[in-house]
Motif scaffolding. Structure first.
Motif, mmCIF file in Angstrom:
data_model
loop_
_atom_site.group_PDB
_atom_site.id
_atom_site.type_symbol
_atom_site.label_atom_id
_atom_site.label_comp_id
_atom_site.label_asym_id
_atom_site.label_seq_id
_atom_site.Cartn_x
_atom_site.Cartn_y
_atom_site.Cartn_z
ATOM 1 N N ALA A 50 0.818 -1.204 0.000
ATOM 2 C CA ALA A 50 0.000 0.000 0.000
ATOM 3 C C ALA A 50 0.852 1.254 0.000
ATOM 4 C CB ALA A 50 -0.927 0.007 1.221
ATOM 5 N N ARG A 51 2.059 1.175 0.522
ATOM 6 C CA ARG A 51 2.883 2.364 0.614
ATOM 7 C C ARG A 51 3.354 2.833 -0.755
ATOM 8 N NH1 ARG A 51 8.638 1.452 3.273
ATOM 9 N NH2 ARG A 51 8.833 3.570 2.491
ATOM 10 N N TYR A 52 3.361 1.941 -1.728
ATOM 11 C CA TYR A 52 3.789 2.325 -3.062
ATOM 12 C C TYR A 52 2.624 2.744 -3.944
ATOM 13 C CZ TYR A 52 8.176 0.256 -1.683
ATOM 14 O OH TYR A 52 9.332 -0.040 -1.026
ATOM 15 N N GLY A 53 1.401 2.532 -3.508
ATOM 16 C CA GLY A 53 0.238 2.923 -4.283
ATOM 17 C C GLY A 53 -0.026 1.946 -5.408
ATOM 18 N N GLY A 54 -1.261 1.941 -5.907
ATOM 19 C CA GLY A 54 -1.615 1.011 -6.952
ATOM 20 C C GLY A 54 -2.246 1.677 -8.149
ATOM 21 N N ALA A 55 -2.186 3.012 -8.204
ATOM 22 C CA ALA A 55 -2.887 3.711 -9.277
ATOM 23 C C ALA A 55 -2.058 3.859 -10.539
ATOM 24 C CB ALA A 55 -3.307 5.100 -8.798
ATOM 25 N N GLY A 56 -0.749 3.721 -10.455
ATOM 26 C CA GLY A 56 0.066 3.917 -11.651
ATOM 27 C C GLY A 56 1.524 3.939 -11.302
ATOM 28 N N PRO A 57 2.405 3.931 -12.312
ATOM 29 C CA PRO A 57 3.838 3.920 -12.063
ATOM 30 C C PRO A 57 4.308 5.256 -11.513
ATOM 31 C CG PRO A 57 3.385 4.194 -14.400
ATOM 32 C CD PRO A 57 2.075 3.914 -13.729
ATOM 33 N N ARG A 58 5.342 5.214 -10.680
ATOM 34 C CA ARG A 58 5.910 6.412 -10.106
ATOM 35 C C ARG A 58 7.173 6.790 -10.858
ATOM 36 N NH1 ARG A 58 7.326 5.431 -4.288
ATOM 37 N NH2 ARG A 58 7.890 7.602 -4.425
ATOM 38 N N SER A 59 7.500 8.064 -10.857
ATOM 39 C CA SER A 59 8.683 8.534 -11.557
ATOM 40 C C SER A 59 9.929 8.094 -10.823
ATOM 41 C CB SER A 59 8.658 10.061 -11.660
ATOM 42 O OG SER A 59 9.876 10.543 -12.156
ATOM 43 N N SER A 132 -1.576 9.046 -7.708
ATOM 44 C CA SER A 132 -0.802 9.562 -8.838
ATOM 45 C C SER A 132 -1.543 10.728 -9.500
ATOM 46 C CB SER A 132 -0.548 8.459 -9.866
ATOM 47 O OG SER A 132 0.239 7.435 -9.310
ATOM 48 N N LYS A 133 -2.849 10.559 -9.673
ATOM 49 C CA LYS A 133 -3.653 11.624 -10.275
ATOM 50 C C LYS A 133 -3.704 12.836 -9.355
ATOM 51 C CE LYS A 133 -8.292 12.550 -12.113
ATOM 52 N NZ LYS A 133 -9.642 11.979 -12.353
ATOM 53 N N TYR A 134 -3.822 12.600 -8.059
ATOM 54 C CA TYR A 134 -3.867 13.676 -7.078
ATOM 55 C C TYR A 134 -2.579 14.496 -7.104
ATOM 56 C CZ TYR A 134 -3.582 15.857 -2.454
ATOM 57 O OH TYR A 134 -3.405 16.747 -1.426
ATOM 58 N N ARG A 135 -1.427 13.800 -7.142
ATOM 59 C CA ARG A 135 -0.145 14.485 -7.174
ATOM 60 C C ARG A 135 0.011 15.301 -8.464
ATOM 61 N NH1 ARG A 135 3.087 15.993 -3.568
ATOM 62 N NH2 ARG A 135 4.951 15.495 -4.752
ATOM 63 N N GLU A 137 -2.380 16.628 -10.279
ATOM 64 C CA GLU A 137 -3.238 17.810 -10.221
ATOM 65 C C GLU A 137 -2.662 18.870 -9.283
ATOM 66 O OE1 GLU A 137 -6.984 16.235 -9.043
ATOM 67 O OE2 GLU A 137 -7.565 15.631 -11.088
ATOM 68 N N GLN A 138 -2.049 18.440 -8.168
ATOM 69 C CA GLN A 138 -1.432 19.382 -7.248
ATOM 70 C C GLN A 138 -0.251 20.103 -7.892
ATOM 71 O OE1 GLN A 138 -2.377 20.264 -3.971
ATOM 72 N NE2 GLN A 138 -4.222 19.214 -4.639
ATOM 73 N N GLN A 139 0.575 19.353 -8.624
ATOM 74 C CA GLN A 139 1.719 19.956 -9.301
ATOM 75 C C GLN A 139 1.273 20.899 -10.403
ATOM 76 O OE1 GLN A 139 3.953 16.552 -10.545
ATOM 77 N NE2 GLN A 139 4.630 16.025 -8.471
ATOM 78 N N LYS A 140 0.197 20.515 -11.114
ATOM 79 C CA LYS A 140 -0.337 21.376 -12.169
ATOM 80 C C LYS A 140 -0.873 22.672 -11.570
ATOM 81 C CE LYS A 140 -3.681 21.347 -15.973
ATOM 82 N NZ LYS A 140 -4.730 20.550 -16.663
ATOM 83 N N LYS A 141 -1.544 22.565 -10.442
ATOM 84 C CA LYS A 141 -2.080 23.744 -9.764
ATOM 85 C C LYS A 141 -0.953 24.650 -9.286
ATOM 86 C CE LYS A 141 -5.151 25.047 -5.933
ATOM 87 N NZ LYS A 141 -5.981 24.530 -4.809
ATOM 88 N N LYS A 142 0.107 24.042 -8.773
ATOM 89 C CA LYS A 142 1.251 24.814 -8.289
ATOM 90 C C LYS A 142 1.927 25.563 -9.429
ATOM 91 C CE LYS A 142 5.537 24.302 -5.637
ATOM 92 N NZ LYS A 142 6.431 23.328 -4.945
ATOM 93 N N ARG A 143 2.090 24.890 -10.574
ATOM 94 C CA ARG A 143 2.695 25.552 -11.733
ATOM 95 C C ARG A 143 1.828 26.721 -12.208
ATOM 96 N NH1 ARG A 143 3.870 20.119 -13.279
ATOM 97 N NH2 ARG A 143 2.007 20.086 -14.601
ATOM 98 N N GLY A 144 0.499 26.531 -12.178
ATOM 99 C CA GLY A 144 -0.406 27.608 -12.571
ATOM 100 C C GLY A 144 -0.287 28.811 -11.652
ATOM 101 N N GLN A 145 -0.155 28.554 -10.352
ATOM 102 C CA GLN A 145 -0.005 29.644 -9.388
ATOM 103 C C GLN A 145 1.314 30.376 -9.585
ATOM 104 O OE1 GLN A 145 -0.478 27.573 -5.662
ATOM 105 N NE2 GLN A 145 -2.705 27.809 -5.653
ATOM 106 N N GLN A 146 2.371 29.622 -9.913
ATOM 107 C CA GLN A 146 3.667 30.241 -10.154
ATOM 108 C C GLN A 146 3.627 31.128 -11.387
ATOM 109 O OE1 GLN A 146 6.231 26.814 -10.328
ATOM 110 N NE2 GLN A 146 6.586 26.786 -8.121
#
Length: 267
Positions: A50-59, A132-135, A137-146
């Protein structure tokens, strides 16, 4: 069989299994020499998956160590010191207090991640989500704010003049100042007085004052200095005036235009 090598497996006695209180994934081992599969072992093993998540591959990019560290903290259920958690489901509905095993099972049933929101709460708060999707969207939001912050940030443009500047050079600087102000930048107009030029201070001050008047309502005085040899004034954009210059001219109503034409004909 060719190409296949087999190795005998033996469970060695080690300090991990030295006492009757030894534990493996939270399971007590009364007899460390006879390890038997237990149905709850599969559930406990899911703590690790569970600590690695199951929604998709990580970078795997090494340049994202901080992001990876945040991911580990959010997904590492082994850090929780409670057997129960307050669960929020994938639809953001509050499920309530459940055991960690039940929370993991619910996340697995919908093939999503179990993410730690508040590890220090009593009990800790977790949520089922696509991490993965949550992260992303958060990064996209942060880039938009910047980008928005960078767009709203004012740059300071400097325009230098001599106290005896000619009309052509003066008009060039005036045009540049208006453009900078319309673009949302500050403008610092400087008149340098060197050596005996300090005798012409009054002319320099008059030049600065004239420049400010010619800029008009586009610029608002923020600061000025008429005491030192470097005489200057700083103008900031007047948002209302700038916006007025950017608005397209209003189209005349057809009936009003017809009236104007008829009136001119009669005249």
């Amino acid at each position: 069989m060719a190409g296949i090598t087999t190795f005998p497996f033996k469970l060695f006695h080690s300090p991990l299994f030295a006492s009757s209180d030894s534990k493996l994934f939270g399971l007590s081992l009364s007899n460390p020499n006879s390890l038997k599969f237990h149905s709850s072992l599969s559930t406990s093993l899911s703590y690790v998956s569970a600590r690695y998540g199951g929604a998709g591959p990580r970078s795997s990019d090494s340049g994202r160590r901080q992001s990876d560290s945040e991911d580990e903290q959010a997904l590492d259920l082994s850090t929780l010191r409670s057997d129960t958690v307050r669960l929020i489901d994938q639809n953001q509905n509050m499920v309530g207090v459940v055991s960690i095993d039940d929370a993991i099972q619910m996340a697995e049933d919908v093939e999503l991640d179990l993410v730690i929101l508040s590890p220090d709460a009593d009990p800790p708060v977790v949520r089922i989500m696509n991490y993965s999707k949550y992260r992303y969207e958060q990064q996209k939001k942060k880039r938009g704010q910047q980008k928005k912050s960078a767009a709203s940030r004012m740059d300071l443009k400097e325009l230098k003049m001599g106290y005896n500047i000619d009309e052509h050079d003066y008009s060039v600087r005036l045009k540049a100042a208006r453009k900078f102000l319309k673009d949302g930048d500050k403008v610092k107009v400087i008149v340098n007085l060197k050596g005996r030029e300090n005798e012409f201070r009054n002319m320099a001050i008059e030049l600065i004052t004239r420049f400010q008047n010619d800029v008009g309502e586009l610029g608002v005085e923020e600061a000025k200095n008429f005491r030192d040899r470097n005489i200057f004034i700083i103008l900031v954009p007047n948002k209302a005036a700038v916006q007025k210059t950017q608005e397209p001219p209003k189209k005349k109503d057809k009936s009003a235009a017809a009236d104007e034409v008829s009136a001119s004909v009669q005249a």
